[in-house]
Every structure is written in structure tokens, then in C-alpha cells.
Design a protein around this motif. Structure first.
Motif, PDB file in Angstrom:
ATOM      1  N   ARG A   1       0.839  -1.206   0.000  1.00 41.45           N
ATOM      2  CA  ARG A   1       0.000   0.000   0.000  1.00 41.45           C
ATOM      3  C   ARG A   1       0.869   1.250   0.000  1.00 41.45           C
ATOM      4  N   GLN A   2       1.885   1.265   0.830  1.00 43.29           N
ATOM      5  CA  GLN A   2       2.784   2.425   0.886  1.00 43.29           C
ATOM      6  C   GLN A   2       3.537   2.600  -0.436  1.00 43.29           C
ATOM      7  N   GLN A   3       3.934   1.471  -1.010  1.00 43.82           N
ATOM      8  CA  GLN A   3       4.660   1.493  -2.275  1.00 43.82           C
ATOM      9  C   GLN A   3       3.796   2.102  -3.382  1.00 43.82           C
ATOM     10  N   LEU A   4       2.547   1.687  -3.454  1.00 42.99           N
ATOM     11  CA  LEU A   4       1.629   2.208  -4.460  1.00 42.99           C
ATOM     12  C   LEU A   4       1.373   3.703  -4.258  1.00 42.99           C
ATOM     13  N   GLN A   5       1.135   4.092  -3.019  1.00 39.12           N
ATOM     14  CA  GLN A   5       0.872   5.503  -2.725  1.00 39.12           C
ATOM     15  C   GLN A   5       2.057   6.377  -3.120  1.00 39.12           C
ATOM     16  N   ARG A   6       3.253   5.864  -2.840  1.00 38.17           N
ATOM     17  CA  ARG A   6       4.457   6.631  -3.187  1.00 38.17           C
ATOM     18  C   ARG A   6       4.605   6.782  -4.708  1.00 38.17           C
ATOM     19  N   LEU A   7       4.438   5.708  -5.444  1.00 38.49           N
ATOM     20  CA  LEU A   7       4.596   5.764  -6.900  1.00 38.49           C
ATOM     21  C   LEU A   7       3.551   6.672  -7.540  1.00 38.49           C
ATOM     22  N   ILE A   8       2.315   6.557  -7.077  1.00 38.43           N
ATOM     23  CA  ILE A   8       1.237   7.367  -7.648  1.00 38.43           C
ATOM     24  C   ILE A   8       1.465   8.854  -7.365  1.00 38.43           C
ATOM     25  N   ARG A   9       1.939   9.122  -6.154  1.00 36.86           N
ATOM     26  CA  ARG A   9       2.182  10.522  -5.784  1.00 36.86           C
ATOM     27  C   ARG A   9       3.430  11.078  -6.487  1.00 36.86           C
ATOM     28  N   ASP A  10       4.549  10.338  -6.424  1.00 36.25           N
ATOM     29  CA  ASP A  10       5.815  10.855  -6.948  1.00 36.25           C
ATOM     30  C   ASP A  10       5.814  10.986  -8.470  1.00 36.25           C
ATOM     31  N   TYR A  11       5.105  10.093  -9.149  1.00 35.43           N
ATOM     32  CA  TYR A  11       5.113  10.127 -10.620  1.00 35.43           C
ATOM     33  C   TYR A  11       3.819  10.717 -11.192  1.00 35.43           C
ATOM     34  N   ARG A  12       3.022  11.326 -10.297  1.00 33.50           N
ATOM     35  CA  ARG A  12       1.802  12.037 -10.720  1.00 33.50           C
ATOM     36  C   ARG A  12       0.934  11.153 -11.634  1.00 33.50           C
ATOM     37  N   ILE A  13       0.647   9.957 -11.135  1.00 33.32           N
ATOM     38  CA  ILE A  13      -0.106   8.966 -11.906  1.00 33.32           C
ATOM     39  C   ILE A  13      -1.588   9.353 -11.970  1.00 33.32           C
ATOM     40  N   ALA A  14      -2.140   9.318 -13.184  1.00 34.67           N
ATOM     41  CA  ALA A  14      -3.555   9.642 -13.378  1.00 34.67           C
ATOM     42  C   ALA A  14      -4.439   8.407 -13.420  1.00 34.67           C
ATOM     43  N   ALA A  15      -3.867   7.262 -13.834  1.00 35.55           N
ATOM     44  CA  ALA A  15      -4.678   6.048 -13.956  1.00 35.55           C
ATOM     45  C   ALA A  15      -3.816   4.824 -13.700  1.00 35.55           C
ATOM     46  N   VAL A  16      -4.473   3.753 -13.251  1.00 37.62           N
ATOM     47  CA  VAL A  16      -3.788   2.492 -12.979  1.00 37.62           C
ATOM     48  C   VAL A  16      -4.377   1.421 -13.889  1.00 37.62           C
ATOM     49  N   ALA A  17      -3.494   0.702 -14.593  1.00 39.89           N
ATOM     50  CA  ALA A  17      -3.907  -0.404 -15.460  1.00 39.89           C
ATOM     51  C   ALA A  17      -3.494  -1.710 -14.807  1.00 39.89           C
ATOM     52  N   ILE A  18      -4.456  -2.607 -14.592  1.00 40.18           N
ATOM     53  CA  ILE A  18      -4.183  -3.885 -13.930  1.00 40.18           C
ATOM     54  C   ILE A  18      -4.505  -5.017 -14.894  1.00 40.18           C
ATOM     55  N   GLY A  19      -3.544  -5.903 -15.137  1.00 44.55           N
ATOM     56  CA  GLY A  19      -3.793  -7.070 -15.975  1.00 44.55           C
ATOM     57  C   GLY A  19      -4.861  -7.957 -15.368  1.00 44.55           C
TER      58      GLY A  19
END
Length: 729
Positions: A371-389
């Protein structure tokens, strides 16, 4: 003169088959002969073709190619018979007048070089005159007639009569009228039947692979009219026969078929007539029935192939034209349990920014760290959408993403990133390909696969063109159909979709560019190479500097290649450069620039397309130009929508009849549509359950990737089958 006649006959024939005018066929054929592509003709030559669409133009192309092959066969037949010294004017006229390949082969059969047969042996033994006497069906005793033909090789009359009957049987088999009558009877009355294969080898195979054999148990005693056998069932039967579990036969009721032949050949009910009747029966059982069975099996196979390829092609078209997310930053997840979930962050152009691995699922269960890893990546790289296989651990990963705190997951701390499940079929094929290794030489297949999943969300078309369509998972029996025909059909769909959407020539990959009208792999590579060396193209006219980009290639491709932010705004539109002069004239007549004309609806409304018709530009093209000026370079694809599975449903065991659940259409066949409910086993909406009315084609009701609310009808956990319905009750 003969060639001119053939072409004229072809044009008339195709026009009748497709219900279009001969002039449309002729002009389309001329454009195709001049190496124009189907997308170019349909988009930029509407005046010439009488506004034929891509489907009609492709049909004309296909029929012309098949008739061309027929002409080659006709020439071979004429030459072969002429070399035998047997080509009469009447026979030549029959051959030249036939445009049915089966009829042509029937005419040729008596003259076709053949191996030594029972009939040829009988002829060598001097029994042909006896066969002729029997065919006269006079009142003589056949045995008395046969005595005249006894020799060292023919010791008794029974042997002589048997040889004569062999000759008659071959004459019946080679009689084109008999074959035509019998063929018509097969078309109406033939049944396809299947039985469980017998014999030692078949039994051993069934014992070694009981689960595989069980797939065909419904067909161990099966029969139905061949004309009613749907394509998917025919291909299933053929696969079962090929794998050794089934034996197939195609035939009408035998007695009636023999009677039809005897009505033509048996003229008298006397001893000689009975000899002919016996020969006719033998001709049917030994020669005609096996030949026609093979012919009708081959014909049914070709028909099933074409129908299956058409279904596959339509599914592929819908998948390629799936709504794109567009140029936004994406976090892509290739989920897994034991090996973890591969994470990649992509920028707006789909370039790789970073990659990591998280282990939120069993056996590691490092959920908090993930959860922390995802929050960090989304915040640091300004992610607008997540694609999940959507493969293994896909649902579990989706739920983890949706459970994150919205305030911490959005770009720059804003609203939560949108979450999308992405069909990952074929991603592993891409990740192991030469192209993927070239794109990401320093990364392994897991990173490349995750990148493919993310790019599919951003632009399905641009990413899916890199993968063999057979690996995408939207067809049925794609490995059973004619592979050459399949490739041609699917390549045509990809070409059509790429050119419908248009391509940004300054960002497109070589795999995407190769499908642009007029380019192909070699010129696509040249475009990318020139762009890398000289920088982005500033105008369409600059494309002419590419090595190999001749006038024909430029003409065919220019309208589909877009250059955003070019000095000439038309370079970003679907207006072809050959029509730029007429647009400039329109702008001049409105006392404005082309750019002003494109942004000012009042000026465009003041234009009358009829005023600009000339020899080069007609009304259909002018109407297209005005529509394009209104929305230049518009994307014809729909807007993307977010989707969520039912949070309480994770496996087939969670399903109960009567439940109404959200689902996504993953595949469409002639008999229904398959829907992903998020339980790792697609359910089927049979065509009879698609609406409260008769539905002929599932595409009337559903589309690939469509979001639906479906009702569960039945769940068979043992066979892992889920029956669904769209009916109101």
C-alpha cells in the motif's frame, strides 16, 4: 479478345453477386490494379467507386482475386485437353463459359490425367466394346455378349462383365451432368454425422487423454443436415476427427442418391439394364460418394473458415477500436501471487519511468508495504490512472488499489487515480518478442509485459498492432481455420482500423506505421529512421524526403499520417494534400485563412459544396472535407469508462442463479457472447438470452469490451460453465 471477354464477364458476375453497378466494379478494379489500397479507395476515391465502403471494396478485391485464379485454372485445362488433341469448339465453349470451379473440374474430369484404375485395366483388356453394348441396354443376354471378349486374361464371362461394369462406373463418375445433379442433391439432403472413433489407436488415445476425449462426448453419436451445421460446430467436429476422437461422414440417404443416378443412366429393366444399374450403384459407392464427401467437407470447411474469420475480424476490429485513455501518466500492474506484482510507471507518451515489484498477496502477504509502495509511486510520478492485468491475482490487486485512501493517491494529492482492468492476452507474446527486446534491451520479460498492459490502456490500437492477432484471444478455432486466409483477413482489419483513426507520424512506432495505407514494413522503418536522424516532421510535404517515399506511396499514405501543430493546420487533419487547393479556395472565398475557416463555423456554414465540384473533386469528397474541417483529426473511438466487478464475487463458487452482476464482454461468437464477471471463468450469454426478441447476430446487442449488467441463469461448477442472460425476466 478472349482476355477482354473474361474481364467483362468478371465485372458482370461480381456486380450481380454484390448487387452493385458494373461501372463500380470496373472502376474499383482499375484502382486496385493501380496498387491503391482499400482504405485509400474508400476514403479518397468515393466519386470513382460510387461511394462504395471498405466492406464492398474488399469484397470486390477478394472476388477478383478468386476469378483470376479461376482463369489460370481454365487456361491449364484448355492447354491440357488441346495437347491431347481432344479440344473441340463445343468443349472449348463449355469451358470458357463456366465460372464455377466445381463445374469446370467436372467438365475436365474425363480428360484429366489419372493413375491406372480398374476401368483403365478393363480397357487394356479390350472390354470397352462390351461396356458400350451393355450401355445400349438391348435385349441380348449379357453373358452371351461377354463370350466374344474371352481371352488369356479374361477367362470367363463374369470377369468380362465385371470389367465392363468398371468402365461404365467410371463413365458415370465422369459424367458432368450426373455429378451436377448429385451435387445439387447433396446440397439439399446431405447430413454430417460423427461417431466416436474406433480401432486400437483411437481407444489407446482416449484412454491416455480421457479429459480431452470427454470434450467431444456430445458428438459420439451426432447427425444433422450439413447445410444447418453452424461454423463453430463444424470446426469442433473437424478438430475432434483430426485429434483422433471422432470419425466424420457426409452423405445423403444412399438409396435415394443411387436412384437419381439410375434414373439418368438405366433406360431398360432387362438383363443389360441390370448390369448398368449395378455399375451405377458401384459408381456411387466407390467413386462418387467419396469424391463428393471430400468436396462437401472441403466446401463446408471453407465456408466455416470464412464465417469464423469474419467473426474473429469483427471482434478484432472492436478490440482495436476500444476507447483509449489517451496521453496520461499510468501505473501498470502485471499481477501475480508467488512472484509478486510487477509495477511500471509510464509517462504521457508511454515511455518507461521506473519499475518495481510488490508482494501484497499470498504467500508473502506484504500488504502494508505494498500500500505504501503504491501511494508513493502514484504521488511521486503524478499517476492519473492504474492499469491492472486481468490474469492471476488481478481481482485481488484491483481491490487493493480501490482500498487506498483517495486523498493520498491522486496526482499531486488530488482525487484518486482511476483504476482499469486491462485484458492481458498476448502481453507475454509481446514481452518475449524481438520488438520488445529492441524497445527494452535492458529489462526482462516481466517489465516488458507490464509496459504492454499500461500502453494498452493508453492506446489499445498502437499497442495491439505489435502482437499477432491470433494471440489476442478474441477468436474461436483460430488455429483450425485456413491460416493464409486468416492472416489476410486480420491484416485487413488492422489496416482498416489504423487508417480510420489516423497516425501521428512523429510518435508512431514502426509496427503501427506499417499498417498505414501505402507504407508497409520497409517504408515504415524508413520513416522511423528518417525521423530519428532529422527530428520530427514539420509538414506532410517533408515526408517526400524519406528514401523510398515515391509519388504513389505518398498519395496512398499522406491523408492518414497526421502532424499535430504543423504550420499548415490541414496537415493534422484527414484532408488529403491533393485537396488542399480546394480548401484554400474556400478560405479565399470567405476572406480568411485556412486556420480561420477551420475554427469559424459561420464561415463554414456559408460554403456551398456544389460550388466547388470539378473534374477532380466531387460532392462526396467535398462533404467529407467540410466534415473534417469541423472536427479536424478527430478520434472516432468512444471515451473510456471506469468499471468495477462486484466486490462480493471472486470465484465461480460465489455465483448463484438469479444474481445480477456487472461484467465486461470479452468475446463474441455467432452463438452468443462471453462475459468476464471477475471469477476467472467467463460466462456465456447465449444468443437466445440476449433480448426479449429474436436476435440474429449478437453484435446487434453487444460489443466487445462493453460494460453490462447480466443475470446468472445457471452455474455448472464441475464443467466450469456459467449461463447468463440479458433478458428482463
Amino acid at each position: 479478345m478472349e482476355q477482354t471477354y473474361a474481364l467483362s464477364a468478371h465485372i458482370t458476375l461480381i456486380a450481380g453477386e454484390l448487387n452493385i453497378r458494373p461501372a463500380q466494379v470496373q472502376r474499383t478494379g482499375e484502382l486496385l490494379a493501380d496498387q491503391a489500397t482499400v482504405p485509400f479507395i474508400s476514403r479518397y476515391r468515393k466519386e470513382a467507386t460510387g461511394n462504395l465502403d471498405e466492406v464492398a471494396i474488399a469484397a470486390v478485391k477478394d472476388r477478383l482475386q478468386r476469378l483470376e485464379a479461376l482463369e489460370k485454372r481454365r487456361s491449364t485445362i484448355l492447354e491440357t485437353i488441346a495437347e491431347q488433341g481432344k479440344l473441340t469448339d463445343q468443349l472449348a465453349a463449355r469451358i470458357r463459359g463456366s465460372f464455377d470451379s466445381r463445374e469446370l473440374e467436372d467438365i475436365y474430369l474425363p480428360y484429366k490425367p489419372k493413375r491406372r484404375t480398374r476401368g483403365t485395366i478393363a480397357r487394356e483388356n479390350g472390354l470397352e466394346p462390351l461396356a458400350e453394348k451393355l450401355l445400349e441396354q438391348g435385349s441380348s443376354d449379357p453373358h452371351e455378349l461377354a463370350r466374344e471378349f474371352l481371352s488369356e486374361k479374361i477367362s470367363d464371362t463374369d470377369t468380362a462383365l465385371a470389367g465392363a461394369r468398371d468402365i461404365i462406373a467410371e463413365l458415370v463418375n465422369e459424367d458432368s451432368i450426373s455429378r451436377g445433379q448429385l451435387r445439387a442433391h447433396y446440397a439439399k439432403a446431405a447430413a454430417i454425422s460423427s461417431k466416436q472413433a474406433t480401432g486400437k489407436a483411437a481407444k489407446e488415445k482416449a484412454a491416455a487423454a480421457p479429459e480431452q476425449a470427454a470434450k467431444y462426448r456430445d458428438y459420439f453419436e451426432w447427425s444433422e443436415p450439413l447445410k444447418r451445421c453452424p461454423a463453430h460446430r463444424f470446426l469442433a467436429l473437424q478438430r475432434g476427427a483430426r485429434e483422433g476422437f471422432l470419425s466424420l461422414s457426409v452423405a445423403p440417404e444412399e438409396q435415394r442418391a443411387v436412384q437419381l443416378l439410375q434414373q439418368r443412366h438405366v433406360k431398360q429393366h432387362n438383363p443389360c439394364g441390370r448390369q448398368v444399374a449395378d455399375a451405377v450403384e458401384d459408381a456411387y459407392k466407390r467413386l462418387l460418394a467419396p469424391s463428393l464427401e471430400n468436396e462437401f467437407l472441403a466446401g463446408a470447411k471453407e465456408s466455416a473458415d470464412r464465417e469464423s474469420i469474419a467473426v474473429f475480424a469483427e471482434n478484432l476490429r472492436q478490440l482495436l477500436l476500444s476507447p483509449p485513455l489517451g496521453p496520461k501518466r499510468v501505473l501498470a500492474i502485471d499481477p501475480g501471487f508467488r512472484t509478486g506484482c510487477k509495477l511500471v510507471c509510464l509517462d504521457e507518451q508511454g515511455s518507461l519511468l521506473t519499475h518495481e515489484v510488490m508482494y501484497p498477496h499470498p504467500p508473502q502477504n506484504k500488504t502494508s508495504e505494498a500500500r505504501q509502495q503504491l501511494q508513493r509511486l502514484i504521488r511521486d510520478y503524478r499517476i492519473a490512472a492504474v492499469a491492472i492485468g486481468n490474469g492471476t491475482a488481478g481481482r485481488e490487486s484491483e481491490e487493493l488499489l480501490r482500498s487506498l485512501n483517495a486523498a493520498d493517491t491522486g496526482p499531486q494529492g488530488g482525487s484518486a487515480a482511476e483504476v482499469y482492468m486491462v485484458n492481458e492476452d498476448g502481453a507475454s507474446v509481446y514481452s518475449a518478442s524481438t520488438l520488445a527486446r529492441k524497445e527494452f534491451p535492458g529489462h526482462d520479460v516481466t517489465v516488458r509485459g507490464a509496459v504492454s498492459i499500461g500502453r494498452r490502456l493508453m492506446d489499445p490500437l498502437s499497442e495491439l498492432v505489435k502482437i499477432d492477432p491470433k494471440s489476442i484471444g478474441v477468436g474461436q478455432y483460430q488455429h483450425d481455420v485456413d491460416q493464409k486466409l486468416l492472416k489476410s483477413g486480420l491484416d485487413g482489419v488492422v489496416e482498416s482500423c489504423v487508417n480510420l483513426v489516423g497516425v501521428n507520424v512523429n510518435t508512431a512506432s514502426a509496427p503501427l506505421l506499417q499498417y498505414v495505407s501505402g507504407l508497409g514494413p520497409k517504408l515504415a522503418a524508413a520513416v522511423v529512421s528518417y525521423r530519428s536522424e532529422h527530428g520530427p516532421f514539420a509538414s506532410r510535404s517533408a515526408l517526400k524526403k524519406i528514401p523510398g517515399m515515391g509519388p504513389k506511396a505518398f498519395q496512398q499514405s499522406a491523408g492518414f499520417l497526421r502532424i499535430p501543430n504543423a504550420k499548415n493546420p490541414l496537415d493534422a487533419s484527414a484532408v488529403h494534400p491533393e485537396s488542399y487547393p480546394v480548401v484554400r479556395q474556400m478560405a479565399a472565398d470567405q476572406n480568411c485563412s485556412v486556420a480561420q475557416l477551420m475554427t469559424d463555423p459561420e464561415r463554414r456554414r456559408a460554403l456551398k459544396p456544389e460550388d466547388y465540384v470539378n473534374e477532380a473533386v466531387g460532392l462526396p469528397t467535398l462533404r467529407d472535407i467540410l466534415a473534417e474541417l469541423e472536427k479536424p483529426g478527430r478520434d472516432p473511438r468512444d471515451a473510456i469508462e471506469e468499471f468495477s466487478f462486484d466486490a462480493n464475487v471472486h470465484s465461480i463458487d460465489d455465483l448463484q442463479p438469479g444474481q445480477v452482476l456487472p461484467g465486461i464482454v470479452t468475446n463474441i461468437t455467432r452463438f452468443g457472447a462471453f462475459v468476464d464477471l471477475g471469477v476467472k471463468q467467463d460466462g456465456l450469454i447465449h444468443v437466445s438470452q440476449m433480448a426479449d426478441r429474436y436476435v440474429r447476430d449478437p453484435n446487434e446487442v453487444v460489443k466487445l469490451q462493453q460494460h453490462l449488467q447480466v443475470r446468472v441463469l445457471e452455474v455448472d461448477t464441475e464443467r466450469r460453465r456459467i449461463a447468463l442472460s440479458l433478458k428482463s425476466s
